[in-house]
Design an enzyme around this catalytic site. Structure first.
Site, PDB file in Angstrom:
ATOM      1  N   CYS A 102      21.692  27.754  66.354  1.00 13.51           N
ATOM      2  CA  CYS A 102      22.851  28.650  66.279  1.00 13.51           C
ATOM      3  C   CYS A 102      24.072  28.017  66.931  1.00 13.51           C
ATOM      4  CB  CYS A 102      22.519  29.990  66.937  1.00 13.51           C
ATOM      5  SG  CYS A 102      23.900  31.149  66.893  1.00 13.51           S
ATOM      6  N   CYS A 148      26.265  30.416  68.903  1.00 11.80           N
ATOM      7  CA  CYS A 148      25.723  30.784  70.222  1.00 11.80           C
ATOM      8  C   CYS A 148      25.875  29.631  71.215  1.00 11.80           C
ATOM      9  CB  CYS A 148      24.232  31.112  70.141  1.00 11.80           C
ATOM     10  SG  CYS A 148      23.748  32.096  68.727  1.00 11.80           S
ATOM     11  N   ASP A 149      25.572  28.417  70.774  1.00  6.25           N
ATOM     12  CA  ASP A 149      25.386  27.324  71.730  1.00  6.25           C
ATOM     13  C   ASP A 149      26.420  26.201  71.647  1.00  6.25           C
ATOM     14  OD1 ASP A 149      23.096  28.600  72.689  1.00  6.25           O
ATOM     15  OD2 ASP A 149      21.838  27.694  71.151  1.00  6.25           O
TER      16      ASP A 149
END
Ligand code: NDP
Length: 326
Positions: free
Chosen positions: A140, A143-144
């Protein structure tokens, strides 16, 4: 087979942000929800280190910590959170039948499906090792990606997700190398053009991952091979992103619910309703586009409100609570 059949007003399947948010709303609306956690209590977020994009956490929060807090919040209002894996359903009649661990049978007036989706990985030993260590493997970028600012990363895949994520990473990272296994993309032309026109994205066609390299703690590079020539080379990178698709966890519903060709549950647009009355869906099980914790939580809320209104429409003695609309 179970000896006794349990009857519940609201059964929630899944324990990610969608399931727990549905539980918070359903419990506060006096629906006495029972929530089965599944095999990965807390869902996909428990495989994430730091969550920095969920509103209300100015300093960030770890995925597992956030899920523990969501569980505690659901239990504060008396959600019955249980271990167990739903193995079979029968949505053919008025009563929605659900079996847990192949034995326990539950009859539910309403069912909220929050079973999520699982990111696909390549399955290489080195990939799984650094994924488990939280050392630089992710599925992701949204997300990261932030953790790899001004660094060099590799992303695998050539669909719309891979293009979108590569483009997202290109704005944060010094360099993004895209590993594409064929000589063409699967993505739409417009998405492909966007990555091709981005200066700091390098695309390697006919290329596959041989091994994710690291120092035992974190990723330091990726060894790839050309599947036409067999030639190998190493790419320095601190992040290894896998964007080769997701699989919604919906197999047990396929005989009763309308699914799209990938297996995502088709909901009535603008609501959480499925094609079966009294069965609602929230989170990634129906969402291949946004796939964020906050959108999952939002649809969990919608599912609980839809379930509450459905119950009220069936049973005049069940009052729609006013508290949920505060
Ligand atoms: P897709 O299935 O469309 O693409 C998967 C990609 O990963 C393909 O390029 C595939 O290669 C590659 N791949 C699969 N397995 C491997 C492997 N083992 N090794 C290397 N590469 C592999 O998945 P997406 O998640 O990209 O998209 C899913 C759906 O969501 C699509 O319908 C897409 O259009 C949609 N979507 C739409 C978006 C938007 O409109 N903004 C954004 C994101 C997704 P190959 O082509 O060789 O099979």
């Amino acid at each position: 087979m179970s000896d006794t059949i349990e009857r519940v007003k609201c059964l929630i399947i899944g324990s990610g942000p969608a399931g727990y948010t549905a539980a918070i709303y359903a419990a506060r609306a006096n629906m006495k929800p029972v929530l089965y956690q599944g095999t990965q209590p807390g869902g996909q977020l428990t495989t994430t280190n730091e969550v920095e994009n969920f509103p209300g956490y100015p300093d960030g929060v770890t995925g597992p910590e956030m899920m523990m807090q969501l569980q505690a919040q659901a239990q504060r209002f008396d959600t019955d959170v249980r271990d167990g894996w739903v193995t079979k359903v029968d949505f053919s009649g008025d009563v929605h039948k659900v079996w847990v661990n192949d034995t326990k049978e539950i009859h539910a007036d309403t069912v909220i499906i929050s079973t999520g989706a699982s990111a696909k990985y390549l399955g290489l030993e080195s990939e799984q090792k650094y994924l488990k260590l939280g050392g630089g493997v992710s599925a992701c970028a949204v997300c990261d990606g932030f953790f790899y600012r001004n660094q060099e990363v590799v992303i695998v895949g050539a669909g719309d997700s891979a293009c979108e994520e590569a483009h997202y990473l290109s704005k944060l990272c010094k360099k993004v190398t895209m590993i594409v296994r064929r000589d063409e993309f699967r993505a739409s032309k417009i998405m492909e053009a966007r990555v091709r026109n981005t200066e700091n994205i390098e695309i390697l066609h006919n290329t596959e991952t041989d091994e994710v390299l690291g120092d035992g703690q974190v990723v330091t590079g990726v060894r790839v091979f050309n599947n036409k020539t067999g030639e190998k080379h190493e790419i320095p990178a601190t992040g290894f992103f896998v964007a080769i698709g997701h699989k919604p966890n919906t197999d047990i519903f396929k005989d009763f619910l309308d699914l799209d060709q990938t297996g995502y549950i088709i909901n009535v647009p603008g609501s959480s309703k499925t094609n079966v009355e009294g069965v609602f869906v929230s989170g990634d099980a129906a969402d291949h586009v946004y796939r964020q914790a906050v959108t999952a939580a939002g649809t969990g809320c919608m599912a609980a409100l839809d379930a509450e209104r459905y119950l009220a429409s069936k049973d005049a003695s069940f009052e729609v609570s006013t508290s949920t609309y505060n």
